[in-house]
Motif scaffolding. Structure first.
Motif, PDB file in Angstrom:
ATOM      1  N   LYS A   1      -7.669  16.883  25.971  1.00 25.95           N
ATOM      2  CA  LYS A   1      -8.836  17.762  25.936  1.00 25.95           C
ATOM      3  C   LYS A   1      -9.558  17.814  27.275  1.00 25.95           C
ATOM      4  O   LYS A   1     -10.000  18.887  27.715  1.00 25.95           O
TER       5      LYS A   1
ATOM      6  N   THR B   1      -2.331  24.244  16.487  1.00 25.67           N
ATOM      7  CA  THR B   1      -3.248  24.653  17.554  1.00 25.67           C
ATOM      8  C   THR B   1      -2.896  23.973  18.871  1.00 25.67           C
ATOM      9  O   THR B   1      -2.939  24.587  19.949  1.00 25.67           O
ATOM     10  N   LEU B   2      -2.530  22.701  18.777  1.00 26.45           N
ATOM     11  CA  LEU B   2      -2.130  21.966  19.978  1.00 26.45           C
ATOM     12  C   LEU B   2      -0.845  22.535  20.575  1.00 26.45           C
ATOM     13  O   LEU B   2      -0.687  22.609  21.810  1.00 26.45           O
TER      14      LEU B   2
ATOM     15  N   SER C   1       0.910  18.200  26.549  1.00 27.80           N
ATOM     16  CA  SER C   1      -0.239  19.074  26.792  1.00 27.80           C
ATOM     17  C   SER C   1      -1.084  18.566  27.954  1.00 27.80           C
ATOM     18  O   SER C   1      -1.588  19.361  28.764  1.00 27.80           O
TER      19      SER C   1
ATOM     20  N   ARG D   1       0.146  25.705  20.433  1.00 26.86           N
ATOM     21  CA  ARG D   1      -0.209  26.953  21.107  1.00 26.86           C
ATOM     22  C   ARG D   1      -0.818  26.672  22.482  1.00 26.86           C
ATOM     23  O   ARG D   1      -0.504  27.339  23.469  1.00 26.86           O
ATOM     24  N   GLN D   2      -1.699  25.674  22.532  1.00 32.60           N
ATOM     25  CA  GLN D   2      -2.321  25.324  23.811  1.00 32.60           C
ATOM     26  C   GLN D   2      -1.277  24.833  24.815  1.00 32.60           C
ATOM     27  O   GLN D   2      -1.317  25.192  26.001  1.00 32.60           O
ATOM     28  N   THR D   3      -0.327  24.035  24.337  1.00 33.41           N
ATOM     29  CA  THR D   3       0.702  23.501  25.234  1.00 33.41           C
ATOM     30  C   THR D   3       1.612  24.598  25.759  1.00 33.41           C
ATOM     31  O   THR D   3       1.951  24.639  26.958  1.00 33.41           O
TER      32      THR D   3
ATOM     33  N   THR E   1      -1.680  20.778  31.217  1.00 34.75           N
ATOM     34  CA  THR E   1      -3.072  21.149  31.510  1.00 34.75           C
ATOM     35  C   THR E   1      -3.447  20.749  32.925  1.00 34.75           C
ATOM     36  O   THR E   1      -4.116  21.503  33.652  1.00 34.75           O
TER      37      THR E   1
ATOM     38  N   ASN F   1       0.869  27.774  26.083  1.00 35.31           N
ATOM     39  CA  ASN F   1       0.113  28.623  27.013  1.00 35.31           C
ATOM     40  C   ASN F   1       0.047  28.003  28.406  1.00 35.31           C
ATOM     41  O   ASN F   1       0.156  28.705  29.423  1.00 35.31           O
ATOM     42  N   ASN F   2      -0.134  26.672  28.455  1.00 36.86           N
ATOM     43  CA  ASN F   2      -0.154  26.006  29.760  1.00 36.86           C
ATOM     44  C   ASN F   2       1.232  25.953  30.391  1.00 36.86           C
ATOM     45  O   ASN F   2       1.369  25.955  31.628  1.00 36.86           O
TER      46      ASN F   2
END
Length: 689
Positions: free
Chosen positions: A429, A506-507, A465, A509-511, A469, A513-514
């Motif tokens: 995060k 959700t995690l 992630s 999707r975030q991974t 990030t 995208n990065n």
């Protein structure tokens, strides 16, 4: 020597003498007459004795009774003699003593039944409640003139009443807590340097605030004493019931202190409350109730505290607890650090000040006026509670330092404890706020953890992630081989099931995208798209939407992947779905047949629409596809219905608020079904629900 014959003769003669009828009345002639009655002489003697006794009794009764005397010190007379002194001691009459004894007997409580004792106890508690309520109303209505009533109300908190036990104590503590939450100001009370120089109104206000602060300090000391007596001190030699009552009182005291901290964190004595309450977040006493209260309070404070002063104190204590206790720290306490309110402030812009002439060119009067204006401006900012960006940035930096030091300590020293997943989630995060100096050390730690530890799906995604990030932010200038992490992400796609929590999706999707922001080989991207489409056939409709939309994002980022939608073209080597590494899966020869299958045979109408638009994707078209509209749709399931929200595009208005009822042979729970891929091909293309 006597002969036997002689003895027998003497015995016989004596027996004859006493057995003869002889008269022995002469022995009683002086006491009674011949008829057996007392003689006149005996009567006279008896009456004389009685008269003498009566006369003597009267004489003794008539004489004054000897009184007890208290001897005093003697006095010396002028003649040289000695004068003895004494004074009589007053004697209590026997009648008065008897009366007092009778009164005491009347005052003795007659044993009552259990029902009567319970009724008396309830009456006593009701009277105490009324008294407490009157004082609370008076203090709340006019706190300036009734601050002294707090002392009387506090007396109920300090002593335990034998008639009501701890009931009244608890009521008084809760009442005082509610009063302080209502009347305490939202600023710190500072001592006045010189009261004489203050005006009358300011002096009254300062006196009231000082008295309020004094009572508040005494009340907190009382709560701390109850808490310390219940949990910190060793168990004393008391009965089990008394010990349990003492622990309940300690639980109530901790709850009141936590409430005061959450609602009055800008008032005085905040540090005392933080240092007392927060360490109980690691306590396991009373089934973990203490820790639950503390954790809820910490989350509330992190959300409320905009300035960051209280947040820094709490984070500092949590970091010290992790350093001191290690893996024994409650994992939920460490998880609260995720709720810290951190804003990416960046460089603080200096506010433009008015262009004033140089100080050397100002007169003495002008310089004095300028200082007064600066002082007034500062006081106005404090009164309006305006956030100082410089101070906020400094406090945030300190909080971040404590948070990352704690997370790095877990990665290096406590990686075999339940704290590891929480540290990985926190790093994921706050990865965009990590300093560049820690990147190299962090990469090494994460690589070691991935190789050595048996991580869960969420932990593996958190590791990946965090890396992506960092590399998508400040670490974009670093040359790091991300092939190992991309391979780990490719392998974890197969672990998704309908029972996987939504937070893990959700995690993911975030991974992803990065990951798009880094240069990854085209073959690896094609393998990722193929795996996302394959796994989507085994998921619930809302989960399959996420996978399809993420696959479409990859196609839009690399339009050459769209060739996988053409089933007639030959790309050479066959696709190897069992390959561990995405580069060696030969995804160039794969075809996305799953999209066509869901577009024609899925039982879910919205999913069929999404798959249909996906299959018609044209990378050269500038028109935005309707697939993206379905990305944020929320699907609510209830028994055999699937309810769609009002979040569809205008071209799909006819689908709004539609209830899709499943056929009888597909009457199963959508949420619990783990084999929707089989179910999606049972419906014929012409049999639309």
């Amino acid at each position: 020597m006597y002969s036997e014959d002689g003895d027998s003769e003497e015995d016989e003669g004596e027996l004859e003498y006493f057995t003869e009828k002889r008269d022995f009345s002469f022995l009683l002639n002086d006491l009674a007459d011949e008829n057996g009655k007392p003689s006149k002489k005996a009567k006279v003697e008896q009456s004389t004795e009685d008269n003498y006794a009566a006369k003597r009794y009267k004489e003794e009764k008539g004489k004054p009774q000897a009184q007890e005397v208290h001897h005093m010190l003697p006095l010396k007379t002028p003649d040289g003699g000695v004068l003895e002194r004494s004074r009589p001691v007053p004697k209590v009459k026997t009648e008065e003593v008897e009366e007092t004894k009778e009164e005491e007997k009347e005052k003795e409580v007659v044993p009552k039944s259990i029902a009567e004792l319970y009724s008396l106890r309830q009456q006593y508690i009701a009277a105490a409640k009324q008294d407490i309520a009157k004082m609370c109303c008076a203090i709340t209505e006019d706190p300036y003139n009734n601050v002294a009533s707090m002392k009387k109300l506090r007396s109920y908190c300090s002593t335990e009443d034998k008639k009501a036990g701890q009931t009244i104590r608890k009521l008084a503590i809760l009442s005082l807590t509610a009063i302080y939450n209502d009347i305490l100001p939202a600023y710190k009370v500072k001592p006045a340097a010189d009261l004489d120089s203050l005006s009358k109104e300011v002096k009254v206000q300062h006196t009231y605030e000082s008295e309020l602060l004094r009572n508040y300090r005494v009340f907190l000391d009382l709560l701390f004493e109850n808490l310390n007596l219940a949990f910190q001190s060793k168990k004393q030699k008391v009965c089990e019931a008394a010990w349990q009552a003492r622990r309940k009182m300690g639980l109530l005291s901790l709850s009141c202190m936590a409430e005061l901290l959450a609602k009055n964190y800008n008032f005085n004595l905040r540090s005392n409350l933080v240092n007392t309450v927060i360490p109980y977040g690691t306590s396991k006493a009373m089934g973990g109730k203490l820790a639950e209260i503390v954790i809820a309070t910490i989350k509330e404070l992190f959300e409320k505290d905009k300035q960051g002063e209280c947040t820094v104190e709490i984070v500092r204590i949590i970091a010290s607890l992790v350093k001191k206790k290690g893996g024994a720290v409650n994992s939920e306490l460490l998880q609260t650090l995720i709720h810290v309110r951190l804003v990416e402030l960046g460089e603080v812009r200096k506010e433009k000040e008015e262009a004033l002439p140089d100080t050397s060119l100002l007169s003495k009067k002008q310089r004095k006026h300028r200082k007064e204006q600066a002082k007034v401006r500062k006081e106005l900012l404090e009164a309006q509670a305006v956030e100082d960006k410089k101070k906020q940035s400094k406090l945030q930096s300190e909080s971040l330092d404590h948070i990352f030091v704690t997370y790095f300590r877990v990665l290096k020293q406590l990686h075999d404890t339940p704290l590891l997943p929480i540290a990985l989630a926190g790093l994921s995060k706050f990865a965009h706020l990590i300093n560049v100096d820690f990147f190299t050390d962090l990469f090494e730690c994460l690589k070691r953890i991935i190789k050595e530890e048996d991580l869960s799906l969420a932990d593996s995604l958190n590791c990946v992630s965090t890396i992506f990030t960092i590399l998508s932010g400040q670490g974009s200038v670093l040359e790091v081989d991300i092939g190992e992490f991309y391979t780990l992400l490719y392998q974890n796609i197969l672990l998704f099931t309908p029972q996987t929590p939504s937070s893990t999706y959700t995690l993911l999707r975030q991974t992803l995208n990065n990951a798009l922001k880094r240069n990854v080989a085209l073959s690896a991207q094609m393998a990722m798209v193929k795996r996302l489409c394959t796994v989507s056939t085994h998921l619930n409709p809302e989960q399959a939407h996420i996978f399809l939309c993420e696959a479409r994002k990859l196609i839009r980022a690399s339009p050459r992947i769209a060739q996988m939608l053409q089933p007639d073209e030959d790309f050479g080597k066959p696709y190897n779905p069992g390959s561990v590494e995405p580069d060696r899966a030969n995804a160039e020869g794969a075809v996305l047949w799953e999209i066509s299958g869901m577009a024609h045979r899925s039982y879910h109408q919205s999913l069929r629409t999404t798959a249909t638009h996906f299959s018609r994707y044209d990378p050269n078209s500038t028109k935005r596809s309707e697939v993206e509209y379905f990305l944020n749709n929320k699907f609510k399931t209830s028994q055999d219905f699937v309810i769609l929200d009002d979040s569809f595009p205008k071209s799909c208005k006819k689908m709004q608020n539609r209830r899709i009822k499943l056929p009888e042979y597909l009457n199963i729970d959508v949420d619990t079904s783990s084999d929707l891929s089989m179910m999606s091909f049972l419906t014929k293309p012409d049999e639309a629900p």
